[in-house]
Scaffold this motif. Sequence first.
Motif, short mmCIF file in Angstrom:
data_model
loop_
_atom_site.label_atom_id
_atom_site.label_comp_id
_atom_site.label_asym_id
_atom_site.label_seq_id
_atom_site.Cartn_x
_atom_site.Cartn_y
_atom_site.Cartn_z
N SER A 39 0.81 -1.21 0.00
CA SER A 39 0.00 0.00 0.00
C SER A 39 0.85 1.26 0.00
O SER A 39 0.45 2.29 -0.57
N GLN A 42 1.65 2.43 -3.57
CA GLN A 42 0.56 2.71 -4.51
C GLN A 42 0.43 4.21 -4.76
O GLN A 42 -0.52 4.87 -4.37
N ILE A 119 -2.50 -4.79 -0.42
CA ILE A 119 -2.98 -3.83 -1.40
C ILE A 119 -4.14 -3.02 -0.85
O ILE A 119 -5.08 -3.57 -0.26
N ILE A 246 2.19 -0.64 -11.16
CA ILE A 246 1.19 -0.91 -10.13
C ILE A 246 1.70 -2.03 -9.22
O ILE A 246 1.88 -3.16 -9.68
#
Length: 415
Positions: A39, A42, A119, A246
């Motif tokens: 995370s 991101q 994620i 990503i």
Amino acid sequence: MPFQKYGARRRSLSALATVGAGLMAVGGIAPAAAAQDISSQQWYLQDMQADDMWKVSKGKGVTVAVIDTGVKASLPELRGQVLPGTDASKSPTDVHNDEDGHGTNMAALIAGTGSGGGIQGLAPESKILPIKAIVDGKTDAADPLLARAIKYAVDHGARVLNISLGTGGTSSMYFTKAKAAVKYAINKGALIFAATGNSGDKDNFPEYPSSLSGVVGVGAITRDGKTAKFSTSGDQVGLVAIGDEIPTHCGNKVCSSRGTSQATAITSASAALIWSKHPKWTNNQVLRVMMQTAAKPKTGDVPSSYLGYGSVRPRKVLLDGEGDPGPANTNPLLAREGATKPKPSESASKAAGNASQPPASDEQAAKKPVAEAKAKDDGGNTTLWVALGAGVVVVAGAAVAFTVVRRRGGTMARP
């Protein structure tokens, strides 16, 4: 007809494995990152102003069907996020057993909570309906399997269908059942987003189901806002989203992935955010405001062969109050709407008024590196990336060799 998964990791061609007739996905994954906290990597969530959008909507009340390789519901960030689902094949296995990992990553990009350093999904309060759709080449062909998956999704409450799968080198004549299923889903009020494919810099041939009438084909842009060279272009492109760099799960590691699979997941999550805030809107109205508020190509015709109606910007609806939902029963994609700048609607303006912070002005927004709003059409096409088994590979070409088609496009306007 094999499906192709449009999300993968960079491996050699010798690592390619085959699942029966083959189910391939759209996307790619680079070497493992040092940090295991996905995370924190991101970057696109900050660019999309996710924290501000989450003060308005997190996707609550919206079910997103992930038609893919299954979804591992035990993943920390997906615990409590995944519904029972099904394996749509004639030889079903546990839909929560995802040996490939592609479907799990797509589900996490949509609805992941970020728990355990995993994620963080763009719509973390939406729910995932997992539907396994792996073609084995013996009992199932792509067309009937896809049709069963789509019908199951809408019959079990999914409003958004995410299909990061496709097949190229074929014709729509082989998808008669899927066509009927798409029509059925749309008439039931659902939205279908499908990856356009990653063969743009190779054969660049139309993929299915993204090319089927009524399906919103999703292409990919890069972190610097350019059309991803791997992203398949053509008339099937309805919208684009970030699909490069990503971070995703790569076995026990973290990898940097790319593909129209990832772009499709982000687009599906964007729809969930908007629909959650405006639950009375129809599928046509949600799609219309997405098309209206997408960052348009600066040059060339709209829709563009590379960028469609532009790059998704859910914040323009949720924070800036833009977008006119318009007529409930007119499909904006089939009517080729969305090429003009929208005017704020009364209902959308209320959304902005309910935000805990005042909406950012265009001048303020332009100061931020909003990835989804600065795409540039550099004339790129798509490489086919395939994720099969525990590994993922890059495949040059599709099932059949075709002549590469290249077209010029435009650049995306900043917000």
